[in-house]
Structures are given as structure tokens and as C-alpha cells.
Design an enzyme around this catalytic site. Structure first.
Site, PDB file in Angstrom:
ATOM      1  N   GLY A   1      -5.591 -11.108  -5.859  1.00 53.20           N
ATOM      2  CA  GLY A   1      -4.492 -10.260  -5.408  1.00 53.20           C
ATOM      3  C   GLY A   1      -3.282 -10.339  -6.314  1.00 53.20           C
ATOM      4  O   GLY A   1      -2.210  -9.867  -5.958  1.00 53.20           O
TER       5      GLY A   1
ATOM      6  N   ASP B   1       2.159   2.495  -3.050  1.00 51.69           N
ATOM      7  CA  ASP B   1       2.162   3.185  -4.351  1.00 51.69           C
ATOM      8  C   ASP B   1       1.305   4.447  -4.333  1.00 51.69           C
ATOM      9  O   ASP B   1       1.733   5.509  -4.770  1.00 51.69           O
ATOM     10  CB  ASP B   1       1.792   2.245  -5.512  1.00 51.69           C
ATOM     11  CG  ASP B   1       0.479   1.507  -5.351  1.00 51.69           C
ATOM     12  OD1 ASP B   1      -0.157   1.591  -4.272  1.00 51.69           O
ATOM     13  OD2 ASP B   1       0.063   0.852  -6.329  1.00 51.69           O
TER      14      ASP B   1
ATOM     15  N   HIS C   1       0.825  -1.215   0.000  1.00 51.36           N
ATOM     16  CA  HIS C   1       0.000   0.000   0.000  1.00 51.36           C
ATOM     17  C   HIS C   1       0.862   1.271   0.000  1.00 51.36           C
ATOM     18  O   HIS C   1       0.493   2.272   0.590  1.00 51.36           O
ATOM     19  CB  HIS C   1      -0.965  -0.011   1.196  1.00 51.36           C
ATOM     20  CG  HIS C   1      -2.039  -1.050   1.041  1.00 51.36           C
ATOM     21  ND1 HIS C   1      -3.273  -0.767   0.512  1.00 51.36           N
ATOM     22  CD2 HIS C   1      -2.053  -2.372   1.319  1.00 51.36           C
ATOM     23  CE1 HIS C   1      -4.003  -1.882   0.481  1.00 51.36           C
ATOM     24  NE2 HIS C   1      -3.287  -2.872   0.962  1.00 51.36           N
TER      25      HIS C   1
ATOM     26  N   GLU D   1      -8.425   2.483 -14.813  1.00 48.87           N
ATOM     27  CA  GLU D   1      -8.854   1.854 -13.556  1.00 48.87           C
ATOM     28  C   GLU D   1      -9.371   2.906 -12.561  1.00 48.87           C
ATOM     29  O   GLU D   1     -10.395   2.723 -11.913  1.00 48.87           O
ATOM     30  CB  GLU D   1      -7.677   1.074 -12.963  1.00 48.87           C
ATOM     31  CG  GLU D   1      -8.025   0.365 -11.696  1.00 48.87           C
ATOM     32  CD  GLU D   1      -7.903  -1.156 -11.786  1.00 48.87           C
ATOM     33  OE1 GLU D   1      -7.369  -1.682 -12.767  1.00 48.87           O
ATOM     34  OE2 GLU D   1      -8.368  -1.795 -10.847  1.00 48.87           O
TER      35      GLU D   1
ATOM     36  N   ASP E   1       0.407  -1.887 -10.084  1.00 49.22           N
ATOM     37  CA  ASP E   1       0.022  -3.087 -10.838  1.00 49.22           C
ATOM     38  C   ASP E   1       0.213  -2.883 -12.336  1.00 49.22           C
ATOM     39  O   ASP E   1       0.720  -3.754 -13.049  1.00 49.22           O
ATOM     40  CB  ASP E   1      -1.445  -3.449 -10.562  1.00 49.22           C
ATOM     41  CG  ASP E   1      -1.706  -3.645  -9.085  1.00 49.22           C
ATOM     42  OD1 ASP E   1      -0.727  -3.779  -8.322  1.00 49.22           O
ATOM     43  OD2 ASP E   1      -2.882  -3.633  -8.684  1.00 49.22           O
TER      44      ASP E   1
HETATM   45  C1  GLA Z   1      -3.818  -3.238  -4.995  1.00 44.67           C
HETATM   46  C2  GLA Z   1      -3.705  -1.960  -5.793  1.00 44.67           C
HETATM   47  C3  GLA Z   1      -2.255  -1.500  -5.896  1.00 44.67           C
HETATM   48  C4  GLA Z   1      -1.595  -1.454  -4.533  1.00 44.67           C
HETATM   49  C5  GLA Z   1      -1.834  -2.748  -3.773  1.00 44.67           C
HETATM   50  C6  GLA Z   1      -1.378  -2.693  -2.337  1.00 44.67           C
HETATM   51  O1  GLA Z   1      -3.210  -4.283  -5.687  1.00 44.67           O
HETATM   52  O2  GLA Z   1      -4.260  -2.154  -7.075  1.00 44.67           O
HETATM   53  O3  GLA Z   1      -2.197  -0.255  -6.563  1.00 44.67           O
HETATM   54  O4  GLA Z   1      -2.036  -0.330  -3.826  1.00 44.67           O
HETATM   55  O5  GLA Z   1      -3.205  -3.088  -3.738  1.00 44.67           O
HETATM   56  O6  GLA Z   1       0.018  -2.628  -2.242  1.00 44.67           O
END
Ligand code: GLA
Length: 398
Positions: free
Chosen positions: A135, A46, A44, A171, A183
Site C-alpha cells: 500500500g 483520485d 479513493h 499502469e 501514486d
Molecule cells: C491505490 C491506487 C490509487 C488510489 C488509492 C486509494 O493506491 O493506486 O490511485 O486510488 O489506491 O486512495
């Protein structure tokens, strides 16, 4: 984008081509692949302007695609219900719930349309070997695969970072999930044999080698659905923004929450709500864990990297509150094995998958132990998968 041609032993390119023929007929389509990702450390961070260390894996989304002259978009998936057949003029600015997975490619088409002059629609068949909603970023892989396809079919030659940006905007704005850039960048910028060290403020990045002969990645799927993950994810984004506002006001004006120090945070502890304090503490301390993890990876010290994963998991569970009993039990069970270097949840959390870094060749022992412990506790058999660092995105040989 400079064309990268991928070779794969996956049966999926053949399967999407066959379905494409059935569905749309005519000339053979072009085929593309974009990888899913796991994130080694940097949970978390980014959307808080911090650093992350994702690996684009050898699983992802395949698409066979062709442009259409009649202004329609027709999309089919081998894995998901609910194809799409609509006019490009009806896409609008926000995805409709009924579109399901197809919202991602439609969002990419919309970004494309904003960038280049085109009145063409397209038709496509998708299939993936990365589990949906677990995930591992199947949504970013769908987006990036679509962006690669539209770029190549229009002969637009856009940089990969540009495609990652399209995917991120689609997104955030079209689908409505306020995720950070990890991502989409991880999928679009993946390189063979490397993980991406992405400094999200900037963004800037470098590729760091990952040696599959020294370390393997075991994905452990708890099979716990990530209920309300989008809502709770957006809640964390809002909490971090609120904590940042207090720090900016009371301590100093920095552009991102991840840029503050622990001392800054302590300086305004008495005015920070306890929940906001904990969220911010995770963010500022995670920056240290990722620095340690990246340094260990550079040095080829996979035990050191594993220690950073363990510490990251603890903080996401206690301070960030995105873990759950299933993810805690499965990572603890993994850590109890000598062959495991470290383990943590991956992706946003709230259920879905965890990863463990393991000694090559040890997956049999580890899955046996973890499977037994997890089953005793929850009465459910977790699923396991051994992943490898992939070759990144590209067009598939025809
Ligand atoms: C999800 C979000 C990412 C990132 C992760 C947590 O995958 O899409 O942008 O914030 O959670 O690290």
C-alpha cells in the site's frame, strides 16, 4: 526534466551498481531514485476527480540503467525473482502475467516509445526499500524511476508531470489496473519537506510544508496480504462509475463523482442501490475531510490533521468497505495512545499497511502498545517503520 541530484546514505545505490557490473559489465550506469508514498487523507478520491494529500517518503525504488543498441531489454531486481530478457519488438500492448514486476518498466518503455523516436533498448537493475504490495506504491515508484532514467538517458528533458502521466497510462493500459493518478503524481512531483495537495480534476496541485519536528509518520504493516486487491479495487472503480451515472441522470451533470454534494446524493437515495449509495457517500464526504485535513496541515495543527485521518478511516471501513479486521484493530490500538494524532489505512486497503501520525520521539511507546494488542488478537507481530518526508525523485550522484 530539470535534473535534480540526490545524495543518499542508503546502501542500495552501491548494491545495484555492483550487481549491474556483474550482470552487464562495461561502463558504470547512471542511477536514479523515485519515492514511494503514503496518503494522509483522500481515500479513493483520485479516480473520482477529488482531492488527495500524499507525501513522497524517504523510501522508494533505486535503479541503475543504461541504454542498449541491440533492441533488447534486460531487467533484474535485487528483491524479486524473475528477470527479463526480451526484444523490444515483443512487448506488445498488454503486459503478460509471467513478467511480474517487470511489467511496470516495460509499460514505461512503451509510453516512451510512443513519445520519442528511439530504437534503443535498455538494461537495468532495481532495488527498493519500500515494502512491495503493502500500500505504499512500490509500483508507481518503479514506474517513475524508470521514466526518470529513460528521460535522462535519452536526454529528452520531459517535465515531471509528463513522466507521471506516462506512469499512469502504463499502469492503466499496459498493466491493467484502473488506478487514479495519485501514486504516480505523488512520486514524480515530490519536493523536500512538503506533501502534495493534488486536485485530481484538472489536475492542479500545490505543495504544503510538513514539519518533521512536530509530527512523525509511523507505518504499521499488518502483514495481511492484500489478496485480490486489484480485482476489488477495480470493483470499487466500477461502483463509483455506476453511482455517478445515476446522479448525472437524476440530479445534475457534473464531470466527477467527488463534485456532487451530500444534498445531491440524498436527492436520489431512493433510486440508488444501497451499496452504490454508501460508496458515493464516502466519496462526497471525504472531500470535506480532506479540506479539513489540508487546512489543519497549513495551520500546523497536527491534531486536527490526525482527526481527519481518523474520520477518513471510519468512512473507508463502513461506507467504502476496503478495510479489514487487521487494519481496524491496528488503527484503533494506535488511537488509544495519547501520543498518536490520528491513524488510517493507506493505499487501496484490503490489508497491507496503516499509518499513524505521532508525536516525534514517541514511536517506542506506540509500537510497544500496538504490537501487543495486535499480537493478542491475531497472533502475528506487525512490522513498524518510521518514515520521513523525502527529497522527491532524481538522479543519484555518481
Ligand atoms: C491505490 C491506487 C490509487 C488510489 C488509492 C486509494 O493506491 O493506486 O490511485 O486510488 O489506491 O486512495
Amino acid at each position: 526534466m530539470a535534473g535534480v541530484t540526490l545524495h543518499t546514505r542508503s546502501p542500495l545505490p552501491g548494491a545495484i551498481a555492483a550487481r549491474f557490473r556483474e550482470e552487464f559489465g562495461g561502463e558504470a550506469p547512471r542511477k536514479f531514485f523515485a519515492p514511494g508514498r503514503i496518503n494522509l487523507v483522500g481515500a479513493h478520491l483520485d479516480y473520482n476527480g477529488g482531492d488527495v494529500l500524499p507525501m513522497a517518503v524517504d523510501r522508494g525504488i533505486y535503479v541503475a540503467a543504461r541504454l542498449r543498441d541491440d533492441g533488447r531489454i534486460r531487467l533484474v531486481s535485487l528483491d524479486q525473482e524473475g528477470g527479463i530478457d526480451l526484444r523490444t519488438a515483443d512487448i506488445g500492448t498488454r503486459a503478460r502475467r509471467a513478467w511480474g514486476w517487470a511489467a511496470y518498466p516495460l509499460g514505461i518503455w512503451r509510453e516512451f516509445r510512443r513519445e520519442i523516436e528511439t530504437d534503443k533498448g535498455f538494461e537495468a537493475v532495481y532495488a527498493g526499500d519500500v515494502p512491495m504490495a503493502s500500500g505504499m506504491s512500490s509500483s508507481a515508484a518503479i514506474e517513475v524511476a524508470t521514466a526518470l532514467a529513460l528521460d535522462a538517458l535519452h536526454d529528452a528533458g520531459l517535465e515531471r508531470e509528463r513522466l507521471a502521466r506516462f506512469a499512469h497510462t502504463a499502469e492503466n493500459e499496459f498493466v491493467g489496473v484502473r488506478c487514479g493518478i495519485m501514486d504516480q503524481y505523488a512520486s514524480a512531483l515530490g519536493l523536500p519537506g512538503h506533501v502534495l495537495w493534488l486536485h485530481c480534476a484538472g489536475p492542479r496541485w500545490e505543495h504544503v510544508p510538513f514539519d518533521p519536528a512536530r509530527c512523525e509518520v509511523l507505518v504499521m504493516d499488518t502483514r495481511k496480504p492484500r489478496a485480490l486487491a486489484d480485482t476489488r479495487f477495480n470493483e470499487r472503480v466500477a461502483e463509483c462509475a455506476a453511482a455517478h451515472a445515476v446522479l448525472r441522470d437524476r440530479v445534475r451533470d457534473l464531470p466527477h463523482l467527488a463534485a456532487y454534494s451530500e444534498a445531491d446524493l440524498e436527492a436520489c437515495r431512493d433510486v440508488l442501490d444501497e451499496v452504490l449509495y454508501l460508496r458515493a457517500r464516502h466519496v462526497v464526504t471525504e472531500m470535506k475531510r480532506i479540506a479539513n485535513g489540508a487546512a489543519a496541515l497549513r495551520a500546523g495543527d497536527y491534531r486536527g490533521l490526525g482527526a481527519a485521518l481518523d474520520a477518513s478511516h471510519r468512512s473507508t471501513a463502513t461506507d467504502y468497505a476496503v478495510s479489514c479486521p487487521e487494519l481496524d484493530v491496528i488503527t484503533d490500538a494506535a488511537r488509544a495512545c495519547d501520543e498518536v494524532f490520528g491513524a488510517r489505512l493507506t493505499g487501496a486497503g484490503f490489508g497491507g499497511c496503516a499509518i499513524a501520525l505521532i508525536e516525534p520521539g514517541s514511536s517506542g511507546q506506540v509500537t510497544e502498545h500496538v504490537g501487543r494488542v495486535f499480537h493478542e488478537r491475531f497472533g502475528v507481530e506487525p512490522e513498524f517503520d518510521l518514515l520521513h518526508v523525502g527529497d522527491g525523485p532524481g538522479e543519484l550522484e555518481s
